[in-house]
Design an enzyme around this catalytic site. Sequence first.
Site, PDB file in Angstrom:
ATOM      1  N   GLY A 115       0.812  -1.487   0.116  1.00  0.00           N
ATOM      2  CA  GLY A 115      -0.105   0.038   0.123  1.00  0.00           C
ATOM      3  C   GLY A 115       0.597   1.261   0.107  1.00  0.00           C
ATOM      4  O   GLY A 115       0.532   2.182  -0.673  1.00  0.00           O
ATOM      5  N   PHE A 116       2.105   1.313   0.821  1.00  0.00           N
ATOM      6  CA  PHE A 116       2.828   2.256   0.724  1.00  0.00           C
ATOM      7  C   PHE A 116       2.239   3.517   1.271  1.00  0.00           C
ATOM      8  O   PHE A 116       2.494   4.700   1.049  1.00  0.00           O
ATOM      9  CB  PHE A 116       3.615   2.692  -0.850  1.00  0.00           C
ATOM     10  CG  PHE A 116       4.274   1.490  -1.248  1.00  0.00           C
ATOM     11  CD1 PHE A 116       5.344   0.800  -0.622  1.00  0.00           C
ATOM     12  CD2 PHE A 116       3.865   0.900  -2.401  1.00  0.00           C
ATOM     13  CE1 PHE A 116       6.204  -0.074  -0.916  1.00  0.00           C
ATOM     14  CE2 PHE A 116       4.625  -0.206  -2.755  1.00  0.00           C
ATOM     15  CZ  PHE A 116       5.799  -0.839  -2.054  1.00  0.00           C
ATOM     16  N   ILE A 154       0.796  -5.548   5.525  1.00  0.00           N
ATOM     17  CA  ILE A 154       0.802  -4.998   3.998  1.00  0.00           C
ATOM     18  C   ILE A 154       1.909  -5.558   3.231  1.00  0.00           C
ATOM     19  O   ILE A 154       2.365  -5.044   2.189  1.00  0.00           O
ATOM     20  CB  ILE A 154       0.782  -3.519   4.269  1.00  0.00           C
ATOM     21  CG1 ILE A 154       2.292  -3.033   4.733  1.00  0.00           C
ATOM     22  CG2 ILE A 154      -0.363  -2.996   5.060  1.00  0.00           C
ATOM     23  CD1 ILE A 154       2.411  -1.406   4.611  1.00  0.00           C
ATOM     24  N   GLY A 155       2.281  -6.826   3.761  1.00  0.00           N
ATOM     25  CA  GLY A 155       3.532  -7.352   2.893  1.00  0.00           C
ATOM     26  C   GLY A 155       4.799  -7.437   3.626  1.00  0.00           C
ATOM     27  O   GLY A 155       5.635  -7.907   3.101  1.00  0.00           O
ATOM     28  N   LEU A 182      13.312  -7.875  15.666  1.00  0.00           N
ATOM     29  CA  LEU A 182      12.330  -9.075  16.130  1.00  0.00           C
ATOM     30  C   LEU A 182      12.703  -9.982  14.938  1.00  0.00           C
ATOM     31  O   LEU A 182      13.038 -11.317  15.053  1.00  0.00           O
ATOM     32  CB  LEU A 182      10.961  -8.995  16.119  1.00  0.00           C
ATOM     33  CG  LEU A 182      10.802  -7.770  17.246  1.00  0.00           C
ATOM     34  CD1 LEU A 182       9.134  -8.052  17.460  1.00  0.00           C
ATOM     35  CD2 LEU A 182      11.313  -7.976  18.426  1.00  0.00           C
ATOM     36  N   PRO A 213      15.284 -10.260  11.520  1.00  0.00           N
ATOM     37  CA  PRO A 213      16.242  -9.718  10.734  1.00  0.00           C
ATOM     38  C   PRO A 213      16.088  -9.820   9.394  1.00  0.00           C
ATOM     39  O   PRO A 213      16.388  -9.111   8.344  1.00  0.00           O
ATOM     40  CB  PRO A 213      17.526 -10.289  11.417  1.00  0.00           C
ATOM     41  CG  PRO A 213      17.271 -10.688  12.818  1.00  0.00           C
ATOM     42  CD  PRO A 213      15.731 -11.068  12.679  1.00  0.00           C
ATOM     43  N   GLY A 255      10.075   0.378  14.789  1.00  0.00           N
ATOM     44  CA  GLY A 255       9.635  -0.366  13.549  1.00  0.00           C
ATOM     45  C   GLY A 255      10.782   0.249  12.419  1.00  0.00           C
ATOM     46  O   GLY A 255      11.568   0.923  12.633  1.00  0.00           O
ATOM     47  N   GLY A 283       9.879   0.192   8.691  1.00  0.00           N
ATOM     48  CA  GLY A 283       9.066   0.110   7.157  1.00  0.00           C
ATOM     49  C   GLY A 283       9.495   1.308   6.563  1.00  0.00           C
ATOM     50  O   GLY A 283       9.957   1.329   5.274  1.00  0.00           O
ATOM     51  N   GLU A 284       9.716   2.408   7.034  1.00  0.00           N
ATOM     52  CA  GLU A 284       9.685   3.674   6.229  1.00  0.00           C
ATOM     53  C   GLU A 284      11.106   4.367   6.278  1.00  0.00           C
ATOM     54  O   GLU A 284      11.427   4.883   5.396  1.00  0.00           O
ATOM     55  CB  GLU A 284       8.717   4.596   6.623  1.00  0.00           C
ATOM     56  CG  GLU A 284       7.306   4.391   6.317  1.00  0.00           C
ATOM     57  CD  GLU A 284       6.209   4.809   7.019  1.00  0.00           C
ATOM     58  OE1 GLU A 284       5.598   5.910   6.467  1.00  0.00           O
ATOM     59  OE2 GLU A 284       5.772   4.393   8.272  1.00  0.00           O
TER      60      GLU A 284
HETATM   61 MO1  MOS Z   1       2.916   4.320   5.841  1.00  0.00          MO
HETATM   62  S1  MOS Z   1       3.150   6.163   4.435  1.00  0.00           S
HETATM   63  O1  MOS Z   1       2.666   5.285   7.212  1.00  0.00           O
HETATM   64  O2  MOS Z   1       1.977   3.247   5.093  1.00  0.00           O
END
Ligand code: MOS
Length: 745
Positions: free
Chosen positions: A242-243, A469-470, A636, A638, A708, A710-711
Site C-alpha cells: 500500500g505504501f 501490508i506485505g 525481531l 532480521p 519499526g 518500514g519507512e
Molecule cells: Mo505508511 S505512509 O504510514 O503506510
Amino acid sequence: MPTSPIGRDTPRVDGPLKVSGKAQYASDFHFPGMLYAVPVGATIANGRVLKLDTAAAQKMPGVRAVFHRENIGKIFRSIQGPGFAGIIDERRPPFEDDVVRYYGQYIALAVADTFETAKAAADVVRVTYAEEKPNVDTELKADDEPDVVATTFSMRERLQSQRGDADAAFTRAPVMLDQTYVTPAETHNPIELHATTAVWDGSTLTLYEGSQGVFNLRGILAQMFGLPIESVRVITRFLGSGFGGKLWPWTHCPLAAAAARQLGKPVQLVVSRKMMFQTTGHRARTQQRVRLGATAEGKLVSLQHDYVYHRSMLDAHHEDCGEATAFQYSVPNLRVTFGRAKRNVGSTVDMRGPGAVPGLYATESAMNELAEQLNIDPVRLRVINEPKIDEELGIPFSSRHLLECFELGAEKFGWSRRTPAVGSMKRDGLTLGWGMAGCTWIAARFPAEASVQLRDDGTARVACGTQDIGTGTYTILAQLASEKTGVPLGKVEVALGDTSLPEGPLSGGSMVTGSVVPAVFAAADSAIASLLTVATGTPGSPFEKRNPDELAFEDGRVFVKADGAGAAVPFADVLRRANLRLVTGSGKSEATFGNPKPKFSTHSFGCHFVEVTWQPEIARLRVSRVVTVMDAGRILNPLAGRNQIEGAVVMGIGMALLEHTSYDRRTGAPINSNLADYVVAVNADVPPIDVHFLDFPDMEINALGARGIGEIGLAGIAAAITDAVHHATGVRVRELPVKIEHLLG
Ligand code: MOS
C-alpha cells in the site's frame, strides 16, 4: 530447550499461501450473483458536470445500472472521531455535488454482470461539462492562509517550530547556504490495485477491501451509510502492499457499497492502474527552502526550513516535511514553517515516510552542500552537530545511536578512501561518485488489542485486527505468540485483517511491530493465568489444590515452581484433563504516539552510503553500491527487517532517479498514469545493498525494545544519491528526480 524465535531470521509464515495463490486479496473474493462496477472519471480537472448521457450504456446487454448523483442513493458525510478514528483524506462523499475538482474524479458508475461489460458501458457514458482552466502549476507559492490551519489530522501552526533568532543568526553567520529543493508528486504503485468487494446482508455491510486500517475504514463507512458501527465489517486478509496509499478510505469504496445496496447484489470494484493516479492519492509535490548558517569550523548556528506543498481543492493532508528538522541536529537558532498551495489534483496522502522523506531529502542535501562549502567531510559535519538531547522538546532521546550508524556505515563502505574532488575517483573506466546522508523516523506505538488462545491440541492462536501490508506482520505476531507460549511457530495460527478481531493498529508509521508487542504479551500472560487457574481447579490434576501462584509456565509447560521443571506438564494435557478446548486471554496497550508530555524523544535513526557510476560518454548513471545502517531498536525478525530496508532503498533509487507524476497543464490529467511511463526502480536498477542493524533495544517503546523499520529506509537515501551524483558529475540537482538532461549541462 527451544530457542526464542525473537531476533531470528524467520521466513514468512504466510509465504506458502502467497506462492500457492491461496492468499485472498480484496478482489479475490467472489459471491453468487456478484456484479462488477467500473467508475466513469471526469475528463476535466476543473468545472461542472452539465449533463450525463447514460442511454447507450444502459442499453448494453448485461448492464444492470449506471449510477450517478441522481440515483446512487444517500451517501452521508463522515467526521473525525477521537484518537485515530474517522480519518479520511478525501472527505467529500462521491457524487455529492456536480463540481469537478480534479481529473478522474468519479462522476458515474457502470455496473454489469461482467467486468468487461461494465467497462464498455462506462466508456460510452457521454458527459457535457462547463470547463474551466485547471491549475496544476508546479511552481508552488503558499496560499494566503491564517497562521493556524486545519489539516486532515488536526489544527497546525504554520510556524511549526522556532527557537532563538534564526534570521539574525543566519545574517551574522560566517558561512551561509540558501537553497531550494523540489520533490515531485509521486504516485503509490503497489502491485495490488485498490479494490472493494461489497456485500450486504440485510442491513449489515461486509467490505473486502485492500486497507491498511480496517477499523478506521469501518468507522468511516458506517457513518457514510448511517449504520451502527457493529453493522459494518471490513476484511483485509492480505495486501499487495500500500505504501500509505491504502491507509485511509477512498471514494471507490462507498461507491461499491452504494451500488451493492441499490441493486441488492454483491458488487466488486477494482480501481484501474490509470485511475490509481487520479483517485487514490499521491505524495504531494514539495518546494523547500533551506537556509543554514555555520561557523567556519562547521558548527551550525542557524537552520531555517520553509516548505510549501500542493494539496487538492478540498482536502488538507499535511505533508510534514519539518517532522525531523527541529531535532536532527544541534542548532541554537531555528525556524520551520510551512504553507500550502491548492491545485486541481486528487487528494494527497501519506506515502512511505510521509513528510520526513521529502523533508530529509532537503535538509540532508543542504548539509552535504554545506560540507562542500566548508571543505569538510560530510560525516564529520554531522558529528560536529550531533545533539545531546532533543533540542525541540528539551528532553533526552530514548535511544539515539546515529554516530554509531555513521561509524559502521563508513567502515563497511570504505568511506575513508573518498577523495572529495569532483570526478576524482575512477574504477574500470567509470567515474565514481560517493555520497552519504543520515535519516530518522518516528518510533512510537498506536493503541492495540490482541487475544491469545492456548488449545488442547498444543496449538495457539493469536488474533489482532491489524493488517499485514506485505511487510511480515503475520510472522511477527506468530513470533510474539510463540515466544510467550512456547508453541512452535508452525503451530501458531495468526488471525488479522478483520474488524471482528480485537482492535489492532493501523499499518502506518512503521508502528505495527512496536505497537503489538505489549498487547500480544499481555494477552498471552492472561491466557497463561487462565490456564494455571484451570490447572489448580481440575480434579485429578497433578496441580490440584495448589495455588496458581505456586505454578510456573515455561516453554508451553506447567510445573510447580518449588519442584522445578522436571515434572512439567504440557498445557495441552492440562486442558484435556479439564475437558477444555481452549483458554483465551485478552491484552491491550495504550498509544505513545501523540503523547503531549513525553519523557523521552523516541525515534529511529540511520544512514546511507551510496556509490554511483557515471559514464559521461553515453550519459549513463547507475547506483552501483549502497551501505545502509539502521538504529531501529531490537530487530525481531532480521530477515524481514533487511527485506524492508532493501525495499526502501530500491524505492529511494526510484525517488532519486526515476519517479515523478506529471500533470498535463491543459487538462490537468496525470499523463504518465501507467507503469510504462511512471518509471519505478526495478531489479535491473538494484545494486548490491548491504544492510546492517545496530542492536540497541529501545525499552521506552516496549518490553522487547523493538521499533519499526518500514519507512526509515527511504529517508535520506535520495540526498545520499544526489550527493554521489554531484561527486561524480559536478552537477547539483536540487529538483528530483535527477534526469539525464540535468547532467548533460
Ligand atoms: Mo505508511 S505512509 O504510514 O503506510
